[in-house]
Design a protein around this motif. Structure first.
Motif, PDB file in Angstrom:
ATOM      1  N   MET A 107      38.941  23.760  14.875  1.00 29.47           N
ATOM      2  CA  MET A 107      37.711  23.685  14.077  1.00 29.47           C
ATOM      3  C   MET A 107      37.241  25.071  13.653  1.00 29.47           C
ATOM      4  O   MET A 107      37.264  26.013  14.452  1.00 29.47           O
ATOM      5  CB  MET A 107      36.602  22.987  14.871  1.00 29.47           C
ATOM      6  N   PRO A 108      36.816  25.230  12.397  1.00 29.78           N
ATOM      7  CA  PRO A 108      36.255  26.514  11.954  1.00 29.78           C
ATOM      8  C   PRO A 108      35.097  26.936  12.865  1.00 29.78           C
ATOM      9  O   PRO A 108      34.270  26.106  13.245  1.00 29.78           O
ATOM     10  CB  PRO A 108      35.760  26.211  10.536  1.00 29.78           C
ATOM     11  N   GLU A 109      35.073  28.216  13.203  1.00 27.87           N
ATOM     12  CA  GLU A 109      34.112  28.679  14.203  1.00 27.87           C
ATOM     13  C   GLU A 109      32.660  28.467  13.790  1.00 27.87           C
ATOM     14  O   GLU A 109      31.796  28.237  14.645  1.00 27.87           O
ATOM     15  CB  GLU A 109      34.349  30.165  14.498  1.00 27.87           C
ATOM     16  N   HIS A 110      32.391  28.492  12.485  1.00 21.34           N
ATOM     17  CA  HIS A 110      30.997  28.336  12.066  1.00 21.34           C
ATOM     18  C   HIS A 110      30.471  26.916  12.305  1.00 21.34           C
ATOM     19  O   HIS A 110      29.256  26.677  12.224  1.00 21.34           O
ATOM     20  CB  HIS A 110      30.832  28.706  10.582  1.00 21.34           C
ATOM     21  N   LEU A 111      31.380  25.971  12.638  1.00 20.48           N
ATOM     22  CA  LEU A 111      30.959  24.597  12.903  1.00 20.48           C
ATOM     23  C   LEU A 111      30.776  24.305  14.395  1.00 20.48           C
ATOM     24  O   LEU A 111      30.231  23.267  14.754  1.00 20.48           O
ATOM     25  CB  LEU A 111      31.972  23.607  12.330  1.00 20.48           C
ATOM     26  N   ILE A 112      31.211  25.222  15.256  1.00 20.68           N
ATOM     27  CA  ILE A 112      31.075  25.003  16.697  1.00 20.68           C
ATOM     28  C   ILE A 112      29.601  24.865  17.105  1.00 20.68           C
ATOM     29  O   ILE A 112      29.258  23.955  17.879  1.00 20.68           O
ATOM     30  CB  ILE A 112      31.757  26.116  17.510  1.00 20.68           C
ATOM     31  N   PRO A 113      28.678  25.733  16.616  1.00 18.24           N
ATOM     32  CA  PRO A 113      27.266  25.538  16.969  1.00 18.24           C
ATOM     33  C   PRO A 113      26.731  24.185  16.515  1.00 18.24           C
ATOM     34  O   PRO A 113      25.866  23.601  17.185  1.00 18.24           O
ATOM     35  CB  PRO A 113      26.558  26.691  16.236  1.00 18.24           C
ATOM     36  N   THR A 114      27.250  23.661  15.408  1.00 16.35           N
ATOM     37  CA  THR A 114      26.823  22.346  14.930  1.00 16.35           C
ATOM     38  C   THR A 114      27.257  21.261  15.902  1.00 16.35           C
ATOM     39  O   THR A 114      26.499  20.333  16.199  1.00 16.35           O
ATOM     40  CB  THR A 114      27.414  22.064  13.530  1.00 16.35           C
ATOM     41  N   VAL A 115      28.479  21.379  16.412  1.00 14.75           N
ATOM     42  CA  VAL A 115      28.969  20.431  17.415  1.00 14.75           C
ATOM     43  C   VAL A 115      28.091  20.487  18.663  1.00 14.75           C
ATOM     44  O   VAL A 115      27.683  19.447  19.207  1.00 14.75           O
ATOM     45  CB  VAL A 115      30.437  20.732  17.782  1.00 14.75           C
ATOM     46  N   LEU A 116      27.794  21.690  19.124  1.00 19.78           N
ATOM     47  CA  LEU A 116      26.969  21.843  20.322  1.00 19.78           C
ATOM     48  C   LEU A 116      25.554  21.313  20.087  1.00 19.78           C
ATOM     49  O   LEU A 116      24.964  20.689  20.984  1.00 19.78           O
ATOM     50  CB  LEU A 116      26.922  23.312  20.740  1.00 19.78           C
ATOM     51  N   ALA A 117      25.012  21.544  18.901  1.00 18.91           N
ATOM     52  CA  ALA A 117      23.673  21.042  18.581  1.00 18.91           C
ATOM     53  C   ALA A 117      23.664  19.512  18.555  1.00 18.91           C
ATOM     54  O   ALA A 117      22.699  18.870  18.981  1.00 18.91           O
ATOM     55  CB  ALA A 117      23.207  21.597  17.241  1.00 18.91           C
ATOM     56  N   HIS A 118      24.744  18.937  18.055  1.00 19.89           N
ATOM     57  CA  HIS A 118      24.880  17.475  18.049  1.00 19.89           C
ATOM     58  C   HIS A 118      24.843  16.941  19.489  1.00 19.89           C
ATOM     59  O   HIS A 118      24.108  15.977  19.780  1.00 19.89           O
ATOM     60  CB  HIS A 118      26.191  17.089  17.371  1.00 19.89           C
ATOM     61  N   GLU A 119      25.602  17.567  20.386  1.00 22.41           N
ATOM     62  CA  GLU A 119      25.628  17.114  21.778  1.00 22.41           C
ATOM     63  C   GLU A 119      24.283  17.354  22.462  1.00 22.41           C
ATOM     64  O   GLU A 119      23.833  16.531  23.262  1.00 22.41           O
ATOM     65  CB  GLU A 119      26.753  17.811  22.543  1.00 22.41           C
ATOM     66  N   CYS A 120      23.649  18.462  22.152  1.00 18.90           N
ATOM     67  CA  CYS A 120      22.314  18.726  22.704  1.00 18.90           C
ATOM     68  C   CYS A 120      21.305  17.699  22.182  1.00 18.90           C
ATOM     69  O   CYS A 120      20.338  17.354  22.877  1.00 18.90           O
ATOM     70  CB  CYS A 120      21.854  20.141  22.346  1.00 18.90           C
ATOM     71  N   GLY A 121      21.526  17.213  20.974  1.00 18.99           N
ATOM     72  CA  GLY A 121      20.682  16.155  20.425  1.00 18.99           C
ATOM     73  C   GLY A 121      20.763  14.892  21.264  1.00 18.99           C
ATOM     74  O   GLY A 121      19.756  14.211  21.492  1.00 18.99           O
ATOM     75  N   HIS A 122      21.960  14.573  21.742  1.00 20.06           N
ATOM     76  CA  HIS A 122      22.113  13.422  22.635  1.00 20.06           C
ATOM     77  C   HIS A 122      21.288  13.617  23.906  1.00 20.06           C
ATOM     78  O   HIS A 122      20.646  12.677  24.398  1.00 20.06           O
ATOM     79  CB  HIS A 122      23.589  13.243  23.013  1.00 20.06           C
ATOM     80  N   ILE A 123      21.311  14.836  24.434  1.00 16.11           N
ATOM     81  CA  ILE A 123      20.552  15.124  25.656  1.00 16.11           C
ATOM     82  C   ILE A 123      19.053  15.004  25.393  1.00 16.11           C
ATOM     83  O   ILE A 123      18.315  14.389  26.165  1.00 16.11           O
ATOM     84  CB  ILE A 123      20.897  16.526  26.185  1.00 16.11           C
ATOM     85  N   ALA A 124      18.598  15.579  24.283  1.00 19.00           N
ATOM     86  CA  ALA A 124      17.170  15.552  23.947  1.00 19.00           C
ATOM     87  C   ALA A 124      16.670  14.123  23.747  1.00 19.00           C
ATOM     88  O   ALA A 124      15.516  13.800  24.068  1.00 19.00           O
ATOM     89  CB  ALA A 124      16.918  16.382  22.691  1.00 19.00           C
ATOM     90  N   CYS A 125      17.534  13.253  23.217  1.00 17.75           N
ATOM     91  CA  CYS A 125      17.160  11.856  22.972  1.00 17.75           C
ATOM     92  C   CYS A 125      17.387  10.963  24.191  1.00 17.75           C
ATOM     93  O   CYS A 125      17.203   9.738  24.105  1.00 17.75           O
ATOM     94  CB  CYS A 125      17.954  11.309  21.789  1.00 17.75           C
TER      95      CYS A 125
END
Length: 208
Positions: A107-125
């Motif tokens: 995966m392009p490195e600039h998309l890794i924070p997006t992946v992590l934010a997506h997973e953190c979204g699961h935690i927040a919800c």
């Protein structure tokens, strides 16, 4: 940030419908009796590599600004050796995130924070516990709860539907962290393409 701000309506409705299915409460209680979060965490720690300030710090340092924006504690982050690009969140009182080696390698490195934010979204919800239970319900491990396939089928269908709906809320959380939906769209397209390529490679390999 309050997750109610970005939680998708489909997520809420699907979860409410899941909880309303006859037998779900009993199934949930049975799951909590046999599932041990501590044992689950130990198993994860023994098989996956912990990412921290001292080990692959580049990826760990992506987490704090995301967590601060979503208002959650920084979760533990792990690396799983798997060629399939993927990421997931598991646990309950102390959820953690796992990303695969295939994800970091392709995966392009600039998309890794997006992946992590997506997973953190699961935690927040607060998706983590139901997602963990859902994966077990949708797998052969459900047999350990002693329920017949016919009895569990309606719940399996509802769980599968809710898990898809929960992704919408997590994508919204990632879009908020990124400031736009551009990276989320790119991430989804990329993962879909890579998973198709990987699945095709595995199928062709098994023919020989």
């Amino acid at each position: 940030m309050n997750p109610n701000f970005y939680m998708h309506d489909s997520d809420r409705i699907a979860l409410q419908a899941l909880k309303a299915i006859p037998g779900f409460t009993q199934l949930f209680k049975a799951f909590m009796k046999v599932w041990s979060e501590k044992q689950f965490r130990i198993q994860n720690m023994s098989t996956n590599l912990r990412i921290s300030e001292k080990q692959l710090p580049k990826y760990y340092e992506m987490l704090p600004p995301i967590c601060q924006k979503l208002g959650i504690a920084i979760p533990e982050l792990y690396l799983e050796l798997d060629v399939v690009p993927n990421a997931y969140t598991a646990g309950d009182t102390k959820p953690f995130i796992v990303i695969t080696s295939g994800l970091l390698e392709t995966m392009p490195e600039h998309l890794i924070p997006t992946v992590l934010a997506h997973e953190c979204g699961h935690i927040a919800c607060h998706h983590s516990l139901y997602t963990t239970m859902g994966k077990i319900i949708l797998s052969e491990a459900i047999n350990y709860l002693g329920l017949s396939d016919l009895a569990i089928l309606p719940i399996q269908v509802a769980v599968s539907y809710w898990m898809r709906c929960s992704e919408l809320s997590a994508d919204r959380a990632a879009a908020i962290c990124d400031g736009s939906a551009d990276n989320v769209i790119e991430m989804c397209i990329y993962l879909a393409i890579r998973k198709c390529i990987t699945a095709n490679w595995i199928n062709n390999r098994d023919q020989y």
